[in-house]
Scaffold this active site. Structure first.
Site, PDB file in Angstrom:
ATOM      1  N   ASP A 367    -106.109  47.306  26.213  1.00 12.59           N
ATOM      2  CA  ASP A 367    -106.090  47.473  27.668  1.00 12.59           C
ATOM      3  C   ASP A 367    -106.374  48.932  28.034  1.00 12.59           C
ATOM      4  O   ASP A 367    -106.980  49.684  27.269  1.00 12.59           O
ATOM      5  CB  ASP A 367    -104.720  46.970  28.188  1.00 12.59           C
ATOM      6  CG  ASP A 367    -104.791  46.414  29.591  1.00 12.59           C
ATOM      7  OD1 ASP A 367    -104.821  47.235  30.536  1.00 12.59           O
ATOM      8  OD2 ASP A 367    -104.815  45.181  29.759  1.00 12.59           O
ATOM      9  N   ASP A 479    -110.825  44.990  35.491  1.00 11.75           N
ATOM     10  CA  ASP A 479    -109.698  45.261  36.397  1.00 11.75           C
ATOM     11  C   ASP A 479    -110.190  45.950  37.673  1.00 11.75           C
ATOM     12  O   ASP A 479    -111.310  46.498  37.720  1.00 11.75           O
ATOM     13  CB  ASP A 479    -108.693  46.154  35.645  1.00 11.75           C
ATOM     14  CG  ASP A 479    -107.268  46.006  36.139  1.00 11.75           C
ATOM     15  OD1 ASP A 479    -107.070  45.422  37.217  1.00 11.75           O
ATOM     16  OD2 ASP A 479    -106.359  46.494  35.446  1.00 11.75           O
ATOM     17  N   ASP A 549     -99.589  40.333  37.672  1.00  8.18           N
ATOM     18  CA  ASP A 549     -98.934  41.314  36.797  1.00  8.18           C
ATOM     19  C   ASP A 549     -97.490  40.923  36.559  1.00  8.18           C
ATOM     20  O   ASP A 549     -96.822  41.499  35.707  1.00  8.18           O
ATOM     21  CB  ASP A 549     -98.969  42.702  37.452  1.00  8.18           C
ATOM     22  CG  ASP A 549    -100.243  43.452  37.086  1.00  8.18           C
ATOM     23  OD1 ASP A 549    -100.972  42.981  36.197  1.00  8.18           O
ATOM     24  OD2 ASP A 549    -100.504  44.496  37.700  1.00  8.18           O
TER      25      ASP A 549
HETATM   26  C1  DGJ Z   1    -103.394  46.338  36.221  1.00  7.60           C
HETATM   27  C2  DGJ Z   1    -103.489  45.074  35.416  1.00  7.60           C
HETATM   28  O1  DGJ Z   1    -103.140  43.967  36.179  1.00  7.60           O
HETATM   29  C3  DGJ Z   1    -102.629  45.216  34.178  1.00  7.60           C
HETATM   30  O2  DGJ Z   1    -102.632  44.013  33.453  1.00  7.60           O
HETATM   31  C4  DGJ Z   1    -103.143  46.354  33.355  1.00  7.60           C
HETATM   32  O3  DGJ Z   1    -104.429  46.045  32.885  1.00  7.60           O
HETATM   33  C5  DGJ Z   1    -103.147  47.633  34.169  1.00  7.60           C
HETATM   34  N1  DGJ Z   1    -103.844  47.456  35.413  1.00  7.60           N
HETATM   35  C6  DGJ Z   1    -103.787  48.761  33.416  1.00  7.60           C
HETATM   36  O4  DGJ Z   1    -103.916  49.884  34.156  1.00  7.60           O
END
Ligand code: DGJ
Length: 730
Positions: A367, A479, A549
């Site tokens: 990530d 993202d 999230d």
């Molecule tokens: C937001 C995402 O929803 C998370 O899963 C993760 O990838 C973070 N950003 C990383 O900055």
């Protein structure tokens, strides 16, 4: 042909397998709405279906004919500044400053199948025989404006899609200030409105309210479809539930600012609308130019919300999502975000890969934090080159090492953003959305790149493709972590500044198309701080979205249940994470965390190396179970059996189309002492068939499972039972 035209009376009858949608040209050549609902075999009597009346304090549409006013009529695409005082579907301004637009019927064209929308996502057909399309042409002869209303009726799905195109046939520029992709006028208002609302970490919770007089709308002004309000709503009969009642669903195939809602007028009629938000929107259309508005997908069900959802699910998983992973099973992944956040190195990632392989997990995703100097969320977005201090072998070398452990490798990007502290920003400070002379307001220390500019889009295509082409990358998490503020673009002249948010979306769609189509073997998962851009527009490019999230199993019951109103489980990313949960602080068993995540694209988002031996055994079993379930759950029909929004228990069921395989899950949030008898009654089984319940050495009748059901015994908070059934006789 599922579309019939009565040439004499100018009646247009669109049929899907169980529904009819009927329009007619009324006096004065106005296109009126006649009916939408259960399928009619023959065209209705127009005297019965099309009602025109005069109405006090509303002007007559034509002075010679005092018999009716447009303010009373049910119209297909109403304009403003005329005799209809309700909200218009379209507003334009002409060079002389006037705003009156009179759209009158001027012909139609029938097309087999369904046409593509240039530059925009849309549902599609694979064979012409799957659907029929009609273009109805409306014209304002005074200002030479042509409007094409396009309707597609799917033959075997109860879906009607709509979009609108405006053609400026005048010799001078005109301005579009509002353009809806859909308008339906209902002659009554005894409905509830269902919408999906929320916030970051609490996306798509179901809200249901009765319609009332005036306008009730859901909107996004954030430059994205948003966590706050999803571009979906339904009008439902007051008594409608999962399996009964009339339900009219509307979903926008678009990822930017939208408005959608209903206006109940003085005579209790209801106008519904959906389109690009006219907040901070205006489009200059030069002589000869066209403007294409996005698609709306309309689903009618005469048998409740469940049927509406199953129609959306089937359409989206088979005729919206594209590419290899539309049909192939999705890998079980482990993501390092909640395991390490920014604190990782090559050894840690390879260690996670080794552990993942040992547990049967198939893909390791790296990530945020692998590029530039990014050790926190305050820098380096835009600098898509590897941080060699953290990852000395580079992305290529790391991917090789991960692959050598026996798992595939995936990588995170946030391509639409730039950090003020980045090489990209230092080189191109004008490439972000901003207004000169004003503060560039940051969110998570970042600015949004101006995707209305071609050179910015080209940069993103090259930067992302460069990384993907260099290494063996099987998966990308795309993202997007902020909404737009200080709307302005250095790439547009003053008179076009209000075009920026929509031009951004067109740029984004071009970028996604270029990257996705040139990397057909890569699985793309979209994300926006979780599910902040969970919409049909993005699903056209990327077959799955990180649902939220919020990875807490109990919170996910609400989020996944609400999301399933429109979007299929094959679109939902769902991971098991650590406890106490990082978002809610709640502690739940590994079992319920796994069981909730299995009703989505399954994965893990925790430090795999911290599992005890006992936990590893549970995880290995979960992985094995999911590998079996994914052979049918993602493409199965989903039935919601109990809603978390209505009580302490939640239940849902998946049944394969051939009715041979069933997976059901029953969840209880809080423990109840002496709760009484609870049974899970399954649905949609073959009543005469026998179904074997896994773990028990006996078979139940389909009728027995549906009428008597299975006893649910649970003790303790946050409990779950799952049921895997197989048909044993045909
Ligand atoms: C937001 C995402 O929803 C998370 O899963 C993760 O990838 C973070 N950003 C990383 O900055």
């Amino acid at each position: 042909m599922s579309i019939q035209v009565n040439e004499e009376n100018l009646v247009f009858h669109l049929r899907t397998s169980k529904t009819s949608y009927i329009m007619a040209v009324a006096k004065g050549k106005y296109l009126c709405h006649v009916y939408w609902g259960d399928r009619l075999n023959k065209e209705p009597d127009l005297n019965n279906g099309l009602i025109l009346r005069n109405i006090c304090f509303s002007a007559n549409t034509e002075n010679e004919d005092k018999s009716y006013s447009l303010d009373y009529a049910c119209q297909e695409y109403p304009t403003g500044c005329n005799t209809d005082f309700r909200i218009p579907a379209i507003s334009m301004e002409f060079n002389d400053g006037s705003r009156v637009l009179e759209l009158k019927y001027d012909g139609y064209e029938l097309i087999k199948g369904k046409q593509k929308l240039t530059g925009l996502p849309a549902t599609y057909v694979e064979e012409e025989s799957e659907a029929d399309t009609i273009n109805i042409i409306l014209r304002d002869t005074v200002k030479s404006i042509k409007v094409i209303l396009q309707y597609t009726a799917y033959n075997s799905l109860d879906v009607i899609t709509r979009n609108v195109k405006v053609v400026n046939e005048s010799g001078e520029p005109v301005r579009i200030d509002r353009i809806m992709s859909m308008n339906v006028d209902f002659e009554d208002s005894g409905y509830d409105m269902i919408e999906l609302s929320g916030a970051w970490g609490r996306e798509r919770h179901i809200e249901r309210t009765p319609l009332r007089s005036g306008i009730q709308a859901i909107e996004s002004r954030r430059g994205a479809s948003s966590h706050q309000l999803n571009p979906f709503f339904a009008l439902v009969d007051k008594n409608a539930d999962e399996s009964t009642g009339r339900v009219y669903g509307f979903n926008f195939v678009y990822s930017g600012n939208f408005t959608a809602g209903a206006e109940v007028d003085q005579l209790f009629k209801t106008r519904v609308f959906m389109g690009i938000n006219d907040y901070d929107f205006s489009w200059l259309l030069e002589a000869g130019e066209e403007f294409q508005a996005p698609e709306t997908v309309m689903v009618y069900s005469g048998a409740g919300l469940g049927e509406m959802s199953r129609t959306y699910h089937k359409l989206y998983r088979t005729r919206l999502v594209r590419g290899k992973y539309r049909d192939e099973v999705r890998p079980i992944l482990a993501n390092n975000w909640e395991a390490t956040y920014f604190d990782f190195n090559e050894e840690k990632i390879v260690g996670l890969a080794k552990e993942a392989a040992a547990l049967g997990i198939e893909l390791l995703v790296l990530d945020d934090g692998w590029f530039g100097r990014r050790n926190g969320d305050n820098c380096s977005l835009g600098d898509w080159y590897v941080n060699k201090e953290k990852l000395p072998s580079g992305i290529k070398g790391l991917a090789e090492k991960v692959n050598a452990e026996g798992v595939k490798f995936g990588l995170w990007f946030e391509p639409e953003m730039v950090s003020p502290d980045s090489d990209l920003y230092r080189e191109h400070p004008d490439w972000c959305i901003h207004v000169n002379g004003r503060t560039r307001t940051e969110c998570r220390s970042q600015l949004t790149l101006d995707l209305s500019r071609k050179e910015v889009c080209d940069y993103i295509i090259n930067a992302v493709s460069g990384v993907l082409d260099e290494a063996d990358i099987a998966y990308v998490k795309w993202d997007m972590n902020r909404h737009m503020t200080n709307l302005g673009s250095d790439g547009l002249p003053p008179e076009r500044q209000k075009e920026m948010p929509h031009r951004y979306m067109l740029g984004l769609y071009r970028v996604m198309e270029a990257i996705v189509s040139s990397h057909p073997d890569v699985l793309f998962e979209s994300c926006s701080g979780g599910g902040g851009r969970f919409d049909a527009g993005i699903l056209y490019y990327m077959p799955q979205t990180w649902t939220s999230d919020d990875t807490d199993a109990i919170e996910r019951l609400y989020i996944q249940y609400g999301t399933s109103l429109v979007y299929p489980v094959s679109a939902m990313g769902a991971h098991v994470s650590a406890v106490p949960n990082h978002q809610s602080g709640r502690v739940t068993d590994l079992k319920i965390r796994g069981d909730v995540a299995m009703s989505g694209n399954f994965g893990y988002e925790l430090d795999l190396m911290k599992f005890s031996e006992e936990e590893k055994d549970i995880v290995r079993k979960q992985v094995e179970t999911y590998k079996e379930l994914r052979s049918f759950v993602p493409s199965a029909d989903m039935y919601r059996l109990k809603s978390p929004f209505e009580g302490n228990d939640t239940a849902w069921q998946f049944i394969s189309e051939d009715k041979n395989n069933v997976f059901a899950a029953y969840f209880r949030i809080n423990s109840k002492v002496n709760p009484g008898i609870t049974r899970l009654r399954l649905t949609a089984l073959e009543p005469d068939a026998l179904y074997e319940l896994e773990g028990e050495d006996k078979a139940y009748g389909g009728d027995e499972l549906m009428n008597i059901g299975i006893i649910i015994d649970m003790w303790g908070d946050f409990q779950c039972r799952t049921f895997r059934l197989k048909r044993v006789n045909k």
